[in-house]
Design a protein around this motif. Structure first.
Motif, PDB file in Angstrom:
ATOM      1  N   LEU A 135       0.821  -1.212   0.000  1.00  0.00           N
ATOM      2  CA  LEU A 135       0.000   0.000   0.000  1.00  0.00           C
ATOM      3  C   LEU A 135       0.853   1.260   0.000  1.00  0.00           C
ATOM      4  CD1 LEU A 135      -2.901  -0.849   2.484  1.00  0.00           C
ATOM      5  CD2 LEU A 135      -3.043  -0.631  -0.002  1.00  0.00           C
ATOM      6  N   GLY A 136       1.963   1.236   0.696  1.00  0.00           N
ATOM      7  CA  GLY A 136       2.796   2.426   0.789  1.00  0.00           C
ATOM      8  C   GLY A 136       3.647   2.694  -0.428  1.00  0.00           C
ATOM      9  N   SER A 137       3.820   1.668  -1.295  1.00  0.00           N
ATOM     10  CA  SER A 137       4.809   1.799  -2.360  1.00  0.00           C
ATOM     11  C   SER A 137       4.314   1.521  -3.771  1.00  0.00           C
ATOM     12  CB  SER A 137       5.987   0.849  -2.070  1.00  0.00           C
ATOM     13  OG  SER A 137       6.562   1.101  -0.808  1.00  0.00           O
ATOM     14  N   CYS A 138       3.153   0.882  -3.937  1.00  0.00           N
ATOM     15  CA  CYS A 138       2.752   0.388  -5.250  1.00  0.00           C
ATOM     16  C   CYS A 138       1.497   1.082  -5.777  1.00  0.00           C
ATOM     17  CB  CYS A 138       2.495  -1.113  -5.203  1.00  0.00           C
ATOM     18  SG  CYS A 138       3.935  -2.088  -4.720  1.00  0.00           S
ATOM     19  N   ALA A 139       1.435   1.236  -7.102  1.00  0.00           N
ATOM     20  CA  ALA A 139       0.286   1.868  -7.747  1.00  0.00           C
ATOM     21  C   ALA A 139      -0.525   0.899  -8.589  1.00  0.00           C
ATOM     22  CB  ALA A 139       0.752   3.029  -8.629  1.00  0.00           C
ATOM     23  N   THR A 140       0.022  -0.269  -8.912  1.00  0.00           N
ATOM     24  CA  THR A 140      -0.668  -1.218  -9.783  1.00  0.00           C
ATOM     25  C   THR A 140      -0.518  -2.637  -9.239  1.00  0.00           C
ATOM     26  OG1 THR A 140       1.255  -1.671 -11.183  1.00  0.00           O
ATOM     27  CG2 THR A 140      -0.135   0.226 -11.795  1.00  0.00           C
ATOM     28  N   VAL A 141      -1.364  -3.527  -9.746  1.00  0.00           N
ATOM     29  CA  VAL A 141      -1.252  -4.941  -9.387  1.00  0.00           C
ATOM     30  C   VAL A 141       0.101  -5.485  -9.786  1.00  0.00           C
ATOM     31  CG1 VAL A 141      -2.142  -7.242  -9.909  1.00  0.00           C
ATOM     32  CG2 VAL A 141      -3.733  -5.373  -9.436  1.00  0.00           C
ATOM     33  N   GLU A 142       0.579  -5.123 -10.970  1.00  0.00           N
ATOM     34  CA  GLU A 142       1.873  -5.636 -11.435  1.00  0.00           C
ATOM     35  C   GLU A 142       3.002  -5.211 -10.510  1.00  0.00           C
ATOM     36  OE1 GLU A 142       2.493  -7.902 -13.744  1.00  0.00           O
ATOM     37  OE2 GLU A 142       0.316  -8.038 -13.840  1.00  0.00           O
ATOM     38  N   GLU A 143       2.978  -3.957 -10.050  1.00  0.00           N
ATOM     39  CA  GLU A 143       3.997  -3.504  -9.102  1.00  0.00           C
ATOM     40  C   GLU A 143       3.904  -4.298  -7.807  1.00  0.00           C
ATOM     41  OE1 GLU A 143       3.849   0.700  -8.419  1.00  0.00           O
ATOM     42  OE2 GLU A 143       4.284   1.200 -10.506  1.00  0.00           O
ATOM     43  N   ALA A 144       2.680  -4.544  -7.352  1.00  0.00           N
ATOM     44  CA  ALA A 144       2.495  -5.289  -6.107  1.00  0.00           C
ATOM     45  C   ALA A 144       3.014  -6.720  -6.237  1.00  0.00           C
ATOM     46  CB  ALA A 144       1.018  -5.285  -5.719  1.00  0.00           C
ATOM     47  N   LEU A 145       2.713  -7.384  -7.361  1.00  0.00           N
ATOM     48  CA  LEU A 145       3.162  -8.760  -7.551  1.00  0.00           C
ATOM     49  C   LEU A 145       4.681  -8.846  -7.654  1.00  0.00           C
ATOM     50  CD1 LEU A 145       0.454 -10.062 -10.047  1.00  0.00           C
ATOM     51  CD2 LEU A 145       0.615 -10.505  -7.583  1.00  0.00           C
ATOM     52  N   ALA A 146       5.313  -7.770  -8.083  1.00  0.00           N
ATOM     53  CA  ALA A 146       6.777  -7.751  -8.165  1.00  0.00           C
ATOM     54  C   ALA A 146       7.424  -7.712  -6.780  1.00  0.00           C
ATOM     55  CB  ALA A 146       7.239  -6.556  -8.994  1.00  0.00           C
ATOM     56  N   MET A 147       6.649  -7.391  -5.751  1.00  0.00           N
ATOM     57  CA  MET A 147       7.167  -7.368  -4.375  1.00  0.00           C
ATOM     58  C   MET A 147       6.949  -8.725  -3.709  1.00  0.00           C
ATOM     59  SD  MET A 147       6.131  -3.510  -3.139  1.00  0.00           S
ATOM     60  CE  MET A 147       7.292  -3.528  -1.767  1.00  0.00           C
ATOM     61  N   ASN A 148       7.164  -9.787  -4.468  1.00  0.00           N
ATOM     62  CA  ASN A 148       6.879 -11.133  -3.975  1.00  0.00           C
ATOM     63  C   ASN A 148       7.825 -11.585  -2.868  1.00  0.00           C
ATOM     64  OD1 ASN A 148       9.202 -11.634  -5.459  1.00  0.00           O
ATOM     65  ND2 ASN A 148       8.119 -12.661  -7.122  1.00  0.00           N
ATOM     66  N   ARG A 149       8.865 -10.818  -2.576  1.00  0.00           N
ATOM     67  CA  ARG A 149       9.720 -11.165  -1.443  1.00  0.00           C
ATOM     68  C   ARG A 149       8.958 -11.104  -0.130  1.00  0.00           C
ATOM     69  NH1 ARG A 149      10.862  -6.275  -3.412  1.00  0.00           N
ATOM     70  NH2 ARG A 149      11.015  -4.427  -2.065  1.00  0.00           N
ATOM     71  N   TYR A 150       7.831 -10.393  -0.126  1.00  0.00           N
ATOM     72  CA  TYR A 150       7.003 -10.312   1.076  1.00  0.00           C
ATOM     73  C   TYR A 150       5.905 -11.382   1.101  1.00  0.00           C
ATOM     74  CZ  TYR A 150       9.220  -5.740   1.549  1.00  0.00           C
ATOM     75  OH  TYR A 150      10.135  -4.739   1.665  1.00  0.00           O
ATOM     76  N   PHE A 151       5.826 -12.197   0.066  1.00  0.00           N
ATOM     77  CA  PHE A 151       4.807 -13.248   0.030  1.00  0.00           C
ATOM     78  C   PHE A 151       5.321 -14.468   0.791  1.00  0.00           C
ATOM     79  CE2 PHE A 151       3.064 -11.718  -4.359  1.00  0.00           C
ATOM     80  CZ  PHE A 151       2.639 -10.553  -3.761  1.00  0.00           C
ATOM     81  N   ARG A 152       5.311 -14.375   2.101  1.00  0.00           N
ATOM     82  CA  ARG A 152       5.796 -15.447   2.956  1.00  0.00           C
ATOM     83  C   ARG A 152       4.835 -15.602   4.125  1.00  0.00           C
ATOM     84  NH1 ARG A 152      10.832 -16.325   0.916  1.00  0.00           N
ATOM     85  NH2 ARG A 152      11.257 -17.974   2.433  1.00  0.00           N
ATOM     86  N   GLY A 153       4.654 -16.840   4.532  1.00  0.00           N
ATOM     87  CA  GLY A 153       3.680 -17.136   5.574  1.00  0.00           C
ATOM     88  C   GLY A 153       2.346 -17.459   4.945  1.00  0.00           C
ATOM     89  N   PRO A 154       1.711 -18.586   5.301  1.00  0.00           N
ATOM     90  CA  PRO A 154       0.476 -19.025   4.637  1.00  0.00           C
ATOM     91  C   PRO A 154      -0.661 -18.042   4.833  1.00  0.00           C
ATOM     92  CG  PRO A 154       0.873 -20.298   6.630  1.00  0.00           C
ATOM     93  CD  PRO A 154       2.108 -19.477   6.397  1.00  0.00           C
ATOM     94  N   LYS A 155      -1.198 -17.562   3.733  1.00  0.00           N
ATOM     95  CA  LYS A 155      -2.316 -16.614   3.760  1.00  0.00           C
ATOM     96  C   LYS A 155      -2.829 -16.453   2.345  1.00  0.00           C
ATOM     97  CE  LYS A 155       0.389 -13.168   5.139  1.00  0.00           C
ATOM     98  NZ  LYS A 155       1.761 -13.616   4.775  1.00  0.00           N
ATOM     99  N   PHE A 156      -3.907 -15.694   2.218  1.00  0.00           N
ATOM    100  CA  PHE A 156      -4.454 -15.356   0.905  1.00  0.00           C
ATOM    101  C   PHE A 156      -4.539 -13.847   0.790  1.00  0.00           C
ATOM    102  CE2 PHE A 156      -6.702 -19.286   2.335  1.00  0.00           C
ATOM    103  CZ  PHE A 156      -5.908 -20.173   1.605  1.00  0.00           C
ATOM    104  N   LEU A 157      -4.185 -13.323  -0.376  1.00  0.00           N
ATOM    105  CA  LEU A 157      -4.282 -11.898  -0.672  1.00  0.00           C
ATOM    106  C   LEU A 157      -5.120 -11.709  -1.923  1.00  0.00           C
ATOM    107  CD1 LEU A 157      -0.505 -10.896  -0.321  1.00  0.00           C
ATOM    108  CD2 LEU A 157      -2.270 -10.708   1.447  1.00  0.00           C
ATOM    109  N   VAL A 158      -5.915 -10.659  -1.937  1.00  0.00           N
ATOM    110  CA  VAL A 158      -6.526 -10.195  -3.182  1.00  0.00           C
ATOM    111  C   VAL A 158      -6.058  -8.763  -3.394  1.00  0.00           C
ATOM    112  CG1 VAL A 158      -8.650  -9.615  -4.392  1.00  0.00           C
ATOM    113  CG2 VAL A 158      -8.527 -11.719  -3.056  1.00  0.00           C
ATOM    114  N   ILE A 159      -5.454  -8.529  -4.537  1.00  0.00           N
ATOM    115  CA  ILE A 159      -4.873  -7.229  -4.886  1.00  0.00           C
ATOM    116  C   ILE A 159      -5.608  -6.706  -6.113  1.00  0.00           C
ATOM    117  CG2 ILE A 159      -2.732  -5.987  -5.358  1.00  0.00           C
ATOM    118  CD1 ILE A 159      -1.220  -8.498  -4.382  1.00  0.00           C
TER     119      ILE A 159
END
Length: 284
Positions: free
Chosen positions: A116-140
């Motif tokens: 939320l603090g850094s991204c403007a698009t879904v593609e930008e958010a998906l590029a931050m996949n280093r934070y996709f850790r720990g079992p959960k579900f996200l909708v962006i």
């Protein structure tokens, strides 16, 4: 504005510890299914009664509104929307027992806050996949597309994108190669997913924000299995908040919130709606 004062008010103390399995219903629609285009995204937050708040914050690049829930020691960010028109919501992977979830690999930073603090698009958010850790579900989501992200263990994740249609997720894994992670798929999770897919499939289109907020209040399947849950007992999860967002191409997002700020407010949720010009007034 009085409502904005209430949005940023900090609430103290908790009614119950963060030990519930947790449940949420995430859903949306975009493209031709939305009046005038764009994306509408909704999160129903289900938990045992506790304190919540909507906070206005400034990230490295963008201001955002976030939904927080927790107690006097910790308030965790559950999702929100930023001034660039990017939204993200999370849901617990409750099909994995809590002890096993906590033993899995986790990021030391909040993916929601960073995105939320850094991204403007879904593609930008998906590029931050280093934070996709720990079992959960996200909708962006942004105004042009939505993506559901299922996160397993050791940084493994799967993405489903939607650019013209509906999207829904609850609290169990849907990707076939992640199905082995589902140790126990709850009846509520399956029922809520089936019901919201039914509503999205037969609803009057194109949608406006009020239409999907009406879906968020659906009580078709009783106190524990409905999209809007009232709970059948003292230790049952209940719907504590519904947050709906309308993301416009080239414009600031609109928001609709129905929220119970404290456990003492049982049955007395606050409801408010803000247009983009009021949600993020002026410039940064």
């Amino acid at each position: 504005m009085e409502v904005q004062k209430k949005i940023v008010a900090i609430v103290m103390a908790a009614f119950l510890p963060l030990s519930s399995a947790g449940a949420c219903t995430l859903f949306g629609a975009n493209g031709s299914e939305v009046e005038g285009g764009g994306t509408i995204l909704v999160k129903n937050r289900d938990w045992r009664p506790q304190y919540q708040e909507m906070r206005y914050e400034m990230g490295p690049r963008y201001r955002f509104y976030g939904l927080y829930g927790g107690n006097e020691k910790k308030m965790a960010l559950k999702g929100g929307v930023n001034e660039a028109g990017l939204a993200i919501f999370s849901a617990a992977a409750s099909s994995i027992p809590k002890r096993k979830r906590m033993a899995m690999d986790h990021s030391n930073k909040s993916s929601i806050r960073e995105i939320l603090g850094s991204c403007a698009t879904v593609e930008e958010a998906l590029a931050m996949n280093r934070y996709f850790r720990g079992p959960k579900f996200l909708v962006i989501a942004d105004a042009r597309e939505m993506a559901s992200v299922e996160i397993g263990d050791h940084g493994e994740y799967r993405v489903k994108k939607v650019r013209n249609g509906p999207l829904a997720h609850t609290n169990h894994y849907l990707w076939p190669d992640f199905s082995s992670l589902n140790r126990h798929v709850g009846h509520s999770s399956m029922t809520r997913l089936s019901r919201i897919e039914e509503l999205l499939g037969r609803g009057h289109k194109p949608y406006v924000l009020d239409d999907l907020m009406a879906f968020s209040q659906d009580q078709h399947d009783g106190p524990d299995d409905s999209i809007w849950r009232t709970g059948s007992g003292a230790r049952s999860d209940e719907t504590l908040a519904s947050v709906g967002l309308w993301l416009h191409d080239g414009g600031k997002p609109d928001i609709f919130v129905k929220i119970r700020y404290s456990p003492e407010d049982r049955g007395r949720e606050d409801v408010y709606q803000l247009e983009g010009k009021d949600l993020f007034p002026g410039e940064k």
